[in-house]
Design a protein around this motif. Structure first.
Motif, mmCIF file in Angstrom:
data_model
loop_
_atom_site.group_PDB
_atom_site.id
_atom_site.type_symbol
_atom_site.label_atom_id
_atom_site.label_comp_id
_atom_site.label_asym_id
_atom_site.label_seq_id
_atom_site.Cartn_x
_atom_site.Cartn_y
_atom_site.Cartn_z
ATOM 1 N N TYR A 3 0.816 -1.216 0.000
ATOM 2 C CA TYR A 3 0.000 0.000 0.000
ATOM 3 C C TYR A 3 0.845 1.258 0.000
ATOM 4 O O TYR A 3 0.435 2.290 -0.537
ATOM 5 C CB TYR A 3 -1.050 -0.014 1.115
ATOM 6 C CG TYR A 3 -0.561 0.091 2.549
ATOM 7 C CD1 TYR A 3 -0.035 1.264 3.061
ATOM 8 C CD2 TYR A 3 -0.707 -0.985 3.427
ATOM 9 C CE1 TYR A 3 0.363 1.366 4.389
ATOM 10 C CE2 TYR A 3 -0.317 -0.895 4.749
ATOM 11 C CZ TYR A 3 0.225 0.284 5.226
ATOM 12 O OH TYR A 3 0.625 0.393 6.539
ATOM 13 N N VAL A 4 2.051 1.211 0.583
ATOM 14 C CA VAL A 4 2.946 2.368 0.510
ATOM 15 C C VAL A 4 3.348 2.619 -0.939
ATOM 16 O O VAL A 4 3.252 3.745 -1.445
ATOM 17 C CB VAL A 4 4.193 2.163 1.392
ATOM 18 C CG1 VAL A 4 5.251 3.231 1.084
ATOM 19 C CG2 VAL A 4 3.821 2.240 2.867
ATOM 20 N N LEU A 5 3.801 1.585 -1.635
ATOM 21 C CA LEU A 5 4.221 1.738 -3.026
ATOM 22 C C LEU A 5 3.050 2.127 -3.917
ATOM 23 O O LEU A 5 3.159 3.031 -4.759
ATOM 24 C CB LEU A 5 4.857 0.431 -3.521
ATOM 25 C CG LEU A 5 6.168 0.028 -2.835
ATOM 26 C CD1 LEU A 5 6.601 -1.368 -3.298
ATOM 27 C CD2 LEU A 5 7.272 1.040 -3.096
ATOM 28 N N GLU A 6 1.922 1.463 -3.731
ATOM 29 C CA GLU A 6 0.762 1.723 -4.583
ATOM 30 C C GLU A 6 0.245 3.143 -4.421
ATOM 31 O O GLU A 6 -0.094 3.814 -5.413
ATOM 32 C CB GLU A 6 -0.346 0.718 -4.258
ATOM 33 C CG GLU A 6 -1.586 0.857 -5.138
ATOM 34 C CD GLU A 6 -2.664 -0.155 -4.788
ATOM 35 O OE1 GLU A 6 -2.903 -1.064 -5.598
ATOM 36 O OE2 GLU A 6 -3.253 -0.042 -3.689
ATOM 37 N N ASN A 7 0.193 3.629 -3.190
ATOM 38 C CA ASN A 7 -0.376 4.956 -2.951
ATOM 39 C C ASN A 7 0.593 6.089 -3.274
ATOM 40 O O ASN A 7 0.162 7.174 -3.660
ATOM 41 C CB ASN A 7 -0.832 5.072 -1.493
ATOM 42 C CG ASN A 7 -2.172 4.409 -1.244
ATOM 43 O OD1 ASN A 7 -3.224 4.994 -1.476
ATOM 44 N ND2 ASN A 7 -2.144 3.160 -0.806
ATOM 45 N N LEU A 8 1.892 5.847 -3.114
ATOM 46 C CA LEU A 8 2.858 6.925 -3.331
ATOM 47 C C LEU A 8 3.480 6.914 -4.727
ATOM 48 O O LEU A 8 3.741 7.985 -5.296
ATOM 49 C CB LEU A 8 3.977 6.859 -2.288
ATOM 50 C CG LEU A 8 3.576 7.098 -0.842
ATOM 51 C CD1 LEU A 8 4.804 7.058 0.067
ATOM 52 C CD2 LEU A 8 2.860 8.429 -0.679
ATOM 53 N N PHE A 9 3.716 5.724 -5.290
ATOM 54 C CA PHE A 9 4.533 5.655 -6.494
ATOM 55 C C PHE A 9 3.874 4.956 -7.679
ATOM 56 O O PHE A 9 4.260 5.189 -8.811
ATOM 57 C CB PHE A 9 5.857 4.935 -6.179
ATOM 58 C CG PHE A 9 6.593 5.536 -5.020
ATOM 59 C CD1 PHE A 9 7.240 6.748 -5.140
ATOM 60 C CD2 PHE A 9 6.621 4.892 -3.790
ATOM 61 C CE1 PHE A 9 7.916 7.312 -4.071
ATOM 62 C CE2 PHE A 9 7.296 5.439 -2.714
ATOM 63 C CZ PHE A 9 7.939 6.658 -2.855
ATOM 64 N N GLY A 10 2.907 4.095 -7.448
ATOM 65 C CA GLY A 10 2.259 3.433 -8.569
ATOM 66 C C GLY A 10 2.079 1.947 -8.326
ATOM 67 O O GLY A 10 2.640 1.359 -7.407
ATOM 68 N N ARG A 11 1.292 1.320 -9.197
ATOM 69 C CA ARG A 11 0.939 -0.089 -9.044
ATOM 70 C C ARG A 11 2.173 -0.985 -9.139
ATOM 71 O O ARG A 11 3.055 -0.761 -9.963
ATOM 72 C CB ARG A 11 -0.058 -0.496 -10.137
ATOM 73 C CG ARG A 11 -0.729 -1.835 -9.872
ATOM 74 C CD ARG A 11 -1.698 -2.203 -10.985
ATOM 75 N NE ARG A 11 -0.999 -2.751 -12.142
ATOM 76 C CZ ARG A 11 -0.627 -4.024 -12.261
ATOM 77 N NH1 ARG A 11 -0.863 -4.880 -11.268
ATOM 78 N NH2 ARG A 11 -0.018 -4.450 -13.339
ATOM 79 N N VAL A 12 2.225 -2.006 -8.287
ATOM 80 C CA VAL A 12 3.316 -2.977 -8.332
ATOM 81 C C VAL A 12 3.037 -3.957 -9.467
ATOM 82 O O VAL A 12 2.012 -4.633 -9.485
ATOM 83 C CB VAL A 12 3.436 -3.741 -6.994
ATOM 84 C CG1 VAL A 12 4.606 -4.726 -7.056
ATOM 85 C CG2 VAL A 12 3.635 -2.767 -5.837
ATOM 86 N N GLU A 13 3.990 -4.041 -10.420
ATOM 87 C CA GLU A 13 3.787 -4.891 -11.585
ATOM 88 C C GLU A 13 4.532 -6.216 -11.511
ATOM 89 O O GLU A 13 4.153 -7.182 -12.176
ATOM 90 C CB GLU A 13 4.199 -4.133 -12.851
ATOM 91 C CG GLU A 13 3.319 -2.922 -13.127
ATOM 92 C CD GLU A 13 3.639 -2.228 -14.426
ATOM 93 O OE1 GLU A 13 2.731 -1.552 -14.979
ATOM 94 O OE2 GLU A 13 4.796 -2.336 -14.902
ATOM 95 N N SER A 14 5.618 -6.269 -10.720
ATOM 96 C CA SER A 14 6.327 -7.536 -10.574
ATOM 97 C C SER A 14 7.092 -7.547 -9.262
ATOM 98 O O SER A 14 7.354 -6.490 -8.673
ATOM 99 C CB SER A 14 7.296 -7.768 -11.741
ATOM 100 O OG SER A 14 8.454 -6.968 -11.607
#
Length: 381
Positions: A207-218
């Motif tokens: 949720y940190v990565l998704e909300n701040l930087f973008g969707r996790v793709e791999s």
């Protein structure tokens, strides 16, 4: 202005997180401030109903805080129509069964993460809540850390230019339990009880990565058990069957690369227990729990690699502190207030069971990546 009270069933408050952050620093703190303020100015207080397996522990907490309602009978607590919200902070392995009971009882659900031990179970919870028409939310407290709020401010202000990479370091040394008492409960190190740092921390990183930087793709991850045996709360040595450290590389939409180390077997040599360094074309930042430091490209020094001469520069002196510019409340309390508003007046609450399921999915794929020794793409749920 009117004041009303709603019942909140709190399951798992005998644990450290459930007690300190959710009961004391959130629910009771909300009541001390006069309740949650709604958009029309009315206030709502929360009547906690403590639920757990140990009547003695519940009675002790209830007496300490003058809470009249506590029980070991979850079904009875859920049967009370005055209890509108069910909160779950139990061990992960017990969560799904209890949450499904609460959904069937028509309660609005707020739960700690991870919401389940598998992505399939986590998605099933989200689908069950939607089918029943109950509001649902998952704790995503790190989004409200002062350091990460400052980092979000920098992102929104365009400070970084194009973001290139994120480097995260989290962890500390958890004592083995023999010559010094462990700081974490023993179930954390038993896979059969829902333990493991991947299941514990990868939902946070999601949720940190998704909300701040973008969707996790791999994801490419390596999960290990560095300490093979530990000593539990009764002084009995047991085999650690869950991972106590994980090293992950996450590719995000837009080409951002994130590397995050998570460990309960690392001694801290940084300013805070968690730190994220974000590097962009125009500037960089290092954010922790509370603080955030920046270095703009116009103030970036030009180091030269020369192993023949001692380094005289103090590189940390070239960074500038980001000011608070606001007062930061407890992140757990902020989320509780937001969820109560979501339940009572349909205010936005994006951190729902679906987002929780995506976090569990990342943990599951991280463990699979480690087992298979390969990079794994993250499909959209």
């Amino acid at each position: 202005m009117s004041v009303r009270t709603i019942g909140v069933v709190m399951n798992g408050v005998t644990g450290r997180m459930g007690y300190r952050q959710h009961l004391v620093r959130s629910v009771l703190a909300i009541n001390e401030q006069g309740g949650v303020t709604l958009s029309d100015g009315d206030r709502v207080k929360l009547r906690p109903v403590l639920v757990g397996r140990s009547a003695g522990k519940l009675a002790d907490i209830a007496a300490r805080h003058a809470i009249p309602d506590f029980t070991t009978d979850l079904d009875a607590a859920l049967a009370d129509d005055d209890n509108l919200i069910y909160f779950d902070a139990q061990v992960t392995s017990a969560r799904v069964k209890a949450v499904l009971k609460a959904i069937e009882a028509g309660k609005h659900i707020y739960a700690e993460k991870p919401t389940a031990e598998s992505a399939q179970e986590a998605l099933a919870l989200a689908e069950a809540a939607t089918a029943k028409g109950v509001k649902n939310g998952v704790v995503q407290d790190k989004l409200f850390l002062p350091g990460l709020l400052k980092l979000k401010r920098l992102i929104d202000g365009g400070f970084f230019g194009r973001i290139l990479s994120v480097r995260g370091e989290f962890g500390y040394w958890v004592f083995e339990g023999d010559w010094q008492e462990a700081q974490r409960p023993s179930w954390n190190y038993r896979g059969e009880d829902g333990g493991g740092i991947v299941l514990d921390m990868f939902p946070h990183w999601h949720y940190v990565l998704e909300n701040l930087f973008g969707r996790v793709e791999s994801v490419y991850a390596r999960a290990v058990t560095h300490i093979p045996s530990r000593v539990d709360e009764q002084g009995v040595t047991y085999q650690a069957t869950a991972d106590d450290a994980a090293y992950g590389v996450f590719e995000l939409e837009g080409g951002v690369i994130a590397q995050i180390n998570s460990s309960w077997t690392v001694r801290v040599n940084r300013d805070e227990l968690v730190e994220f360094q974000v590097d962009g074309t125009h500037g960089s930042a290092v954010a922790g729990l509370r603080n955030c430091r920046v270095q703009h490209r116009s103030a970036t020094p030009k180091p030269v690699w020369n192993p023949d001469l001692p380094v005289t520069a103090r590189f940390r002196d070239d960074w500038q502190e980001v000011p608070d510019n606001m007062e930061f409340d407890n992140g757990f309390k902020i989320q509780w207030e937001a969820f109560v508003r979501h339940v009572l007046e349909d205010a936005p609450f994006p951190n729902d069971f679906a987002s929780g399921a995506r976090g569990v999915q990342l943990a599951e794929l991280g463990l699979r990546s480690s087992a298979e020794g390969r990079r794994i793409e993250v499909p959209q749920l």
